[in-house]
Design an enzyme around this catalytic site. Sequence first.
Site, PDB file in Angstrom:
ATOM      1  N   ASN A  39      14.954-111.739   4.043  1.00  0.00           N
ATOM      2  CA  ASN A  39      14.251-110.990   2.591  1.00  0.00           C
ATOM      3  C   ASN A  39      13.567-109.818   2.844  1.00  0.00           C
ATOM      4  OD1 ASN A  39      12.521-112.308   2.544  1.00  0.00           O
ATOM      5  ND2 ASN A  39      13.470-113.222   0.503  1.00  0.00           N
ATOM      6  N   LYS A  41      11.290-106.911   4.218  1.00  0.00           N
ATOM      7  CA  LYS A  41      10.738-105.303   5.071  1.00  0.00           C
ATOM      8  C   LYS A  41      10.346-104.662   5.878  1.00  0.00           C
ATOM      9  CE  LYS A  41       7.556-101.515   3.566  1.00  0.00           C
ATOM     10  NZ  LYS A  41       8.873-100.396   4.375  1.00  0.00           N
ATOM     11  N   LYS A  43      12.946-105.164   8.604  1.00  0.00           N
ATOM     12  CA  LYS A  43      13.635-104.627   9.773  1.00  0.00           C
ATOM     13  C   LYS A  43      14.504-103.630  10.521  1.00  0.00           C
ATOM     14  CE  LYS A  43      16.194-107.182   6.740  1.00  0.00           C
ATOM     15  NZ  LYS A  43      15.150-107.018   5.388  1.00  0.00           N
ATOM     16  N   THR A  44      14.674-102.441   9.977  1.00  0.00           N
ATOM     17  CA  THR A  44      14.986-101.797  10.600  1.00  0.00           C
ATOM     18  C   THR A  44      13.942-101.215  10.882  1.00  0.00           C
ATOM     19  OG1 THR A  44      17.127-101.377   9.104  1.00  0.00           O
ATOM     20  CG2 THR A  44      15.664 -99.479   9.924  1.00  0.00           C
ATOM     21  N   THR A  45      12.973-101.053  10.826  1.00  0.00           N
ATOM     22  CA  THR A  45      11.279-100.198  11.132  1.00  0.00           C
ATOM     23  C   THR A  45      11.057-100.901  12.085  1.00  0.00           C
ATOM     24  OG1 THR A  45      10.524 -99.670   8.975  1.00  0.00           O
ATOM     25  CG2 THR A  45       9.717 -99.744  10.662  1.00  0.00           C
ATOM     26  N   ARG A  53      10.274 -97.470  22.055  1.00  0.00           N
ATOM     27  CA  ARG A  53      10.410 -98.237  23.824  1.00  0.00           C
ATOM     28  C   ARG A  53      11.042 -97.991  24.255  1.00  0.00           C
ATOM     29  NH1 ARG A  53       8.574-103.683  22.985  1.00  0.00           N
ATOM     30  NH2 ARG A  53       6.737-103.070  22.065  1.00  0.00           N
ATOM     31  N   PHE A  94      24.751 -96.134   0.378  1.00  0.00           N
ATOM     32  CA  PHE A  94      24.646 -97.669   0.029  1.00  0.00           C
ATOM     33  C   PHE A  94      25.895 -98.423  -0.657  1.00  0.00           C
ATOM     34  CE2 PHE A  94      19.913 -97.139  -0.429  1.00  0.00           C
ATOM     35  CZ  PHE A  94      19.699 -97.390   1.004  1.00  0.00           C
ATOM     36  N   TRP A  96      26.718-100.627  -2.845  1.00  0.00           N
ATOM     37  CA  TRP A  96      26.469-101.190  -4.343  1.00  0.00           C
ATOM     38  C   TRP A  96      26.198 -99.336  -5.151  1.00  0.00           C
ATOM     39  CZ3 TRP A  96      22.959-102.233  -0.749  1.00  0.00           C
ATOM     40  CH2 TRP A  96      21.564-102.136  -0.374  1.00  0.00           C
ATOM     41  N   GLU A 131      21.876-103.195   9.760  1.00  0.00           N
ATOM     42  CA  GLU A 131      22.500-103.626   8.092  1.00  0.00           C
ATOM     43  C   GLU A 131      24.183-104.062   8.806  1.00  0.00           C
ATOM     44  OE1 GLU A 131      20.425-103.925   6.377  1.00  0.00           O
ATOM     45  OE2 GLU A 131      18.621-102.902   6.842  1.00  0.00           O
TER      46      GLU A 131
END
Length: 199
Positions: A39, A41, A43-45, A53, A94, A96, A131
Amino acid sequence: MSDRDTRHKASMQKLKARVDEKVANATEQRGLIIVNTGNGKGKTTAAWGTVTRALGYGYRVGVVQFIKGLWECGERNRLEDDPNLDIAIMATGFTWDTQNRAADTQACKEVWEDAARMLADPEVYLVVLDEITYMLKFGYLDIDTVREALKNRPREQTVIVTGRNAHRDIVAMADTVTDMQEVRHAFSDGIQARRGIDF
């Protein structure tokens, strides 16, 4: 040499011996399945960092964005002109916000076709399924479909799966799993996401 320096040198020698042994024992060459979940911040970054790379070495890379496709993305803006990068976006935004299960499922299945193509292409060195965990959680994609595509991908291809609550089957298949945990998040204190920092 002081006692502290002597102890430090002995400690570093032991550490070097352990590291050298691990390096010597790592003899297998193949692509990986990497999962960035949790949970927290980043993950995508982290996945975009690996994309950068791989592109830096001239490898072909595919990125499939299942949730944030319509959202601004600084990394995508910077890298999208690289001829070795193929980006596919589930252009519904999104889930939601859309609140339309049928439309989201259809959009997911359409972008999954791009993902399946990338996962089957031996020329693609790295595939990011950004995601995708939400697609599995909401039932837009079948876990068996994803598991088979991962299992049958080219041997040299690495795949990065991002998102919260990674499916246990994907975690079980993975070579590397990072569980990013939130300690504190500015957004929870009413601070807006910042362009160039958060997206």
